[in-house]
Write an enzyme that holds these catalytic residues in place. Structure first.
Site, PDB file in Angstrom:
ATOM      1  CG  HIS A  33     -75.171 -16.977  26.444  1.00  0.00           C
ATOM      2  ND1 HIS A  33     -73.987 -16.968  27.144  1.00  0.00           N
ATOM      3  CD2 HIS A  33     -75.602 -15.693  26.396  1.00  0.00           C
ATOM      4  CE1 HIS A  33     -73.717 -15.732  27.516  1.00  0.00           C
ATOM      5  NE2 HIS A  33     -74.678 -14.943  27.077  1.00  0.00           N
ATOM      6  CD  GLU A 105     -73.585 -14.762  23.183  1.00  0.00           C
ATOM      7  OE1 GLU A 105     -73.822 -14.042  24.155  1.00  0.00           O
ATOM      8  OE2 GLU A 105     -73.554 -15.992  23.264  1.00  0.00           O
ATOM      9  N   GLY A 111     -68.199  -9.637  28.886  1.00  0.00           N
ATOM     10  CA  GLY A 111     -67.676  -9.452  30.224  1.00  0.00           C
ATOM     11  C   GLY A 111     -66.230  -8.984  30.282  1.00  0.00           C
ATOM     12  CB  SER A 150     -68.568  -5.509  26.587  1.00  0.00           C
ATOM     13  OG  SER A 150     -67.905  -6.550  27.274  1.00  0.00           O
ATOM     14  N   GLY A 171     -76.075  -7.752  28.781  1.00  0.00           N
ATOM     15  CA  GLY A 171     -75.757  -8.668  29.875  1.00  0.00           C
ATOM     16  C   GLY A 171     -75.543  -7.921  31.167  1.00  0.00           C
TER      17      GLY A 171
END
Length: 186
Positions: A33, A105, A111, A150, A171
């Protein structure tokens, strides 16, 4: 689980081994991640070890790959993503690689409220699928490639409609029950 240690056992206080995660009931583990790579300094080599250990322990690894904003702006998206993918699958036989889930990602979208367009994400997913064919053969066609970055109620449906996007790694939007339910229902 969100992480496992890259060694099967040893004196690693605070770390969780693949076996411990499995014994606690986990079935799937995130590996590579962006926060593990960029905040904790996880290397491609450690990510490869984690993928292999997860499979050996009977867990399903979800290998996360993605580029930073600087890498994107330098036109290195595909180079970075494919390097991370090949490294993560590098210790596996083709039959093993077919049991790994992949999540694209883009780090710049996590975020931040920014997200890849469905077209951008689809293009990267197509490059991932092509690379998977080289490593996993025919299994590549059925290996899920998810998009994470996002994801929210407003973009989930459009992302899922794009070619080669097989699912979503949600997320922050999953932390609000109403938003999560709306994403699932759409």
């Amino acid at each position: 689980v969100q992480n496992i240690h890259h060694e099967p056992s040893g004196a690693f206080t605070g770390e969780t081994s693949a076996g411990m995660a499995r014994d606690a009931g986990a079935r799937l583990v995130l590996v590579g991640h962006s926060e593990r790579r960029h905040v904790f300094g996880e290397t491609d080599e450690q990510t490869a070890k984690k993928v292999a250990l997860a499979l050996q322990a009977g867990l399903i690894p979800m290998l996360c790959v993605g580029e930073t904003l600087d890498e994107r702006e330098a036109g290195q998206t595909e180079e970075v993503v494919l390097r991370q993918l090949r490294a993560g699958l590098g210790a596996l036989e083709p039959s093993q690689a077919g049991h790994v889930l992949i999540a694209y990602e883009p780090v710049w979208a996590i975020g931040t409220g920014r997200t890849a367009t469905p077209e951008d994400a689809s293009r990267v997913h197509a490059a991932i699928r092509s690379a998977l064919r080289q490593h996993a053969g025919d299994r590549a066609a059925v290996m899920p490639i998810l998009y994470g970055g996002s994801v929210n109620r407003g973009n989930a449906k459009l992302l899922l409609a794009a070619p080669d996007i097989d699912g979503l790694l949600v997320g922050g939007a999953s932390l609000d029950a109403g938003n999560w339910a709306a994403i699932v229902q759409d």
